[in-house]
Scaffold this motif. Sequence first.
Motif, mmCIF file in Angstrom:
data_model
loop_
_atom_site.group_PDB
_atom_site.id
_atom_site.type_symbol
_atom_site.label_atom_id
_atom_site.label_comp_id
_atom_site.label_asym_id
_atom_site.label_seq_id
_atom_site.Cartn_x
_atom_site.Cartn_y
_atom_site.Cartn_z
ATOM 1 N N PRO A 49 0.811 -1.220 0.000
ATOM 2 C CA PRO A 49 0.000 0.000 0.000
ATOM 3 C C PRO A 49 0.844 1.271 0.000
ATOM 4 C CG PRO A 49 0.022 -0.962 2.194
ATOM 5 C CD PRO A 49 0.755 -1.925 1.283
ATOM 6 N N TRP A 50 2.180 1.136 0.165
ATOM 7 C CA TRP A 50 3.033 2.314 0.254
ATOM 8 C C TRP A 50 3.914 2.516 -0.977
ATOM 9 C CZ3 TRP A 50 3.318 -1.131 4.629
ATOM 10 C CH2 TRP A 50 2.396 -0.797 5.617
ATOM 11 N N GLY A 51 3.857 1.634 -1.961
ATOM 12 C CA GLY A 51 4.667 1.797 -3.159
ATOM 13 C C GLY A 51 5.914 0.936 -3.135
ATOM 14 N N ALA A 52 6.954 1.412 -3.808
ATOM 15 C CA ALA A 52 8.231 0.701 -3.872
ATOM 16 C C ALA A 52 9.023 0.995 -2.599
ATOM 17 C CB ALA A 52 9.024 1.139 -5.100
ATOM 18 N N SER A 110 3.939 5.353 -7.846
ATOM 19 C CA SER A 110 3.564 6.719 -7.476
ATOM 20 C C SER A 110 4.122 7.106 -6.109
ATOM 21 C CB SER A 110 2.048 6.875 -7.462
ATOM 22 O OG SER A 110 1.472 6.015 -6.503
ATOM 23 N N ARG A 111 4.646 6.113 -5.369
ATOM 24 C CA ARG A 111 5.216 6.399 -4.052
ATOM 25 C C ARG A 111 6.390 5.474 -3.763
ATOM 26 N NH1 ARG A 111 0.528 6.630 0.379
ATOM 27 N NH2 ARG A 111 0.293 4.469 -0.216
ATOM 28 N N LEU A 112 7.246 5.950 -2.894
ATOM 29 C CA LEU A 112 8.332 5.168 -2.313
ATOM 30 C C LEU A 112 8.142 5.198 -0.803
ATOM 31 C CD1 LEU A 112 11.615 6.412 -4.047
ATOM 32 C CD2 LEU A 112 10.940 4.030 -3.827
ATOM 33 N N TYR A 113 8.598 4.154 -0.131
ATOM 34 C CA TYR A 113 8.603 4.185 1.327
ATOM 35 C C TYR A 113 9.909 3.605 1.836
ATOM 36 C CZ TYR A 113 7.446 -0.841 1.683
ATOM 37 O OH TYR A 113 7.457 -2.206 1.613
ATOM 38 N N TYR A 147 6.273 11.155 7.528
ATOM 39 C CA TYR A 147 6.100 10.072 8.497
ATOM 40 C C TYR A 147 4.729 9.436 8.292
ATOM 41 C CZ TYR A 147 5.190 7.756 12.933
ATOM 42 O OH TYR A 147 4.864 6.830 13.888
ATOM 43 N N SER A 148 4.667 8.095 8.309
ATOM 44 C CA SER A 148 3.368 7.430 8.110
ATOM 45 C C SER A 148 3.133 6.256 9.049
ATOM 46 C CB SER A 148 3.210 6.972 6.654
ATOM 47 O OG SER A 148 4.042 5.866 6.386
ATOM 48 N N ASP A 187 10.329 -4.055 15.300
ATOM 49 C CA ASP A 187 11.286 -4.839 14.512
ATOM 50 C C ASP A 187 12.295 -5.432 15.494
ATOM 51 O OD1 ASP A 187 12.622 -5.964 12.356
ATOM 52 O OD2 ASP A 187 12.897 -4.081 11.292
ATOM 53 N N HIS A 188 13.182 -6.246 14.970
ATOM 54 C CA HIS A 188 14.214 -6.877 15.779
ATOM 55 C C HIS A 188 15.518 -6.792 15.000
ATOM 56 C CE1 HIS A 188 15.306 -9.497 19.137
ATOM 57 N NE2 HIS A 188 16.126 -10.086 18.294
ATOM 58 N N MET A 189 16.540 -6.237 15.620
ATOM 59 C CA MET A 189 17.812 -6.064 14.921
ATOM 60 C C MET A 189 18.939 -6.151 15.945
ATOM 61 S SD MET A 189 19.000 -2.701 12.760
ATOM 62 C CE MET A 189 18.133 -3.005 11.246
ATOM 63 N N GLY A 190 19.988 -6.853 15.604
ATOM 64 C CA GLY A 190 21.135 -6.934 16.503
ATOM 65 C C GLY A 190 20.827 -7.583 17.831
ATOM 66 N N GLY A 191 19.778 -8.417 17.859
ATOM 67 C CA GLY A 191 19.418 -9.117 19.083
ATOM 68 C C GLY A 191 18.518 -8.341 20.026
ATOM 69 N N ILE A 192 18.046 -7.175 19.581
ATOM 70 C CA ILE A 192 17.156 -6.387 20.446
ATOM 71 C C ILE A 192 15.900 -5.977 19.676
ATOM 72 C CG2 ILE A 192 19.054 -5.502 21.862
ATOM 73 C CD1 ILE A 192 18.636 -2.777 20.376
ATOM 74 N N ASP A 193 14.866 -5.663 20.429
ATOM 75 C CA ASP A 193 13.645 -5.120 19.836
ATOM 76 C C ASP A 193 13.853 -3.627 19.605
ATOM 77 O OD1 ASP A 193 12.301 -7.571 19.898
ATOM 78 O OD2 ASP A 193 11.611 -7.227 21.953
ATOM 79 N N ILE A 194 13.418 -3.182 18.428
ATOM 80 C CA ILE A 194 13.555 -1.777 18.047
ATOM 81 C C ILE A 194 12.243 -1.306 17.436
ATOM 82 C CG2 ILE A 194 16.049 -1.884 17.633
ATOM 83 C CD1 ILE A 194 15.306 -2.123 14.609
ATOM 84 N N THR A 195 12.165 -0.037 17.168
ATOM 85 C CA THR A 195 11.014 0.524 16.460
ATOM 86 C C THR A 195 11.516 1.118 15.151
ATOM 87 O OG1 THR A 195 9.863 0.998 18.521
ATOM 88 C CG2 THR A 195 9.124 2.197 16.568
ATOM 89 N N ALA A 196 10.880 0.720 14.069
ATOM 90 C CA ALA A 196 11.195 1.254 12.746
ATOM 91 C C ALA A 196 10.097 2.236 12.361
ATOM 92 C CB ALA A 196 11.293 0.120 11.732
ATOM 93 N N LEU A 197 10.506 3.433 11.986
ATOM 94 C CA LEU A 197 9.563 4.456 11.557
ATOM 95 C C LEU A 197 9.436 4.403 10.040
ATOM 96 C CD1 LEU A 197 10.922 7.416 13.728
ATOM 97 C CD2 LEU A 197 9.199 5.679 14.336
ATOM 98 N N ARG A 198 8.208 4.394 9.557
ATOM 99 C CA ARG A 198 7.965 4.344 8.108
ATOM 100 C C ARG A 198 7.754 5.767 7.597
ATOM 101 N NH1 ARG A 198 4.159 1.140 8.281
ATOM 102 N NH2 ARG A 198 2.501 2.693 8.361
ATOM 103 N N TYR A 199 8.450 6.082 6.512
ATOM 104 C CA TYR A 199 8.293 7.355 5.819
ATOM 105 C C TYR A 199 7.896 7.072 4.378
ATOM 106 C CZ TYR A 199 10.010 10.404 9.496
ATOM 107 O OH TYR A 199 10.129 11.120 10.661
ATOM 108 N N VAL A 200 7.046 7.933 3.836
ATOM 109 C CA VAL A 200 6.556 7.770 2.463
ATOM 110 C C VAL A 200 6.850 9.048 1.676
ATOM 111 C CG1 VAL A 200 4.482 7.419 1.043
ATOM 112 C CG2 VAL A 200 4.740 6.183 3.205
ATOM 113 N N TYR A 201 7.191 8.851 0.406
ATOM 114 C CA TYR A 201 7.473 9.946 -0.513
ATOM 115 C C TYR A 201 6.567 9.812 -1.728
ATOM 116 C CZ TYR A 201 10.129 13.209 -3.384
ATOM 117 O OH TYR A 201 10.512 14.265 -4.155
#
Length: 180
Positions: free
Chosen positions: A94-97, A131-134, A155-156, A161-175
């Motif tokens: 739903p967010w494009g490429a 029509s969009r990138l994210y 920001y959308s 997420d999980h990275m490097g053995g820890i839980d993280i938050t990934a922020l989604r941005y759309v263009y």
Amino acid sequence: MPTAPALTLRPATTADAPLLAAMHAASWQSTYCDLLPAAFLEQEVDTERAAYWRARMVAPGEDRRLVLIAELGDQPESRTPVGFVCAERQPGSPWGALLDNLHALPGHQGIGVGKRLMQAAQAWARAQGESRLYLYVLEGNESAIAFYERQGWQYSGAEPDHMGGIDITALRYVYRLDTA
């Protein structure tokens, strides 16, 4: 008066997987030193990124993917890799490429590498009929967030997420490509 070396972009090949992995690891080690565990960045990221790029560069679907390497230098034989971008069409998204990776190496940030790579990904996505990138950026990566927002990304949402053995938050941005 000396001129700055030329910045060129070239398509990555399967032979570039080790180079992509090394640049990716160096970027994470510099950028994520306050966000991810030191043990992961010092002991695991090189191997993990090498396996990732070996698999990615031979994976089916290269017709849906763009991987470009940015190089500085006037002569092909003396060019220095300074960053890379990877974008991929995501059928049904739903967010494009997806702008999956955008990295300017430490020491080469602020000279237009990231902006030039981003523009190339935007042009590629437009040519693919998108029509969009994210993209996703780690919460706390304030310099990247500021860069994306200066370039017109919005920001959308946030996702766990999980990275490097820890839980993280990934922020989604759309263009939006259609209004660029």
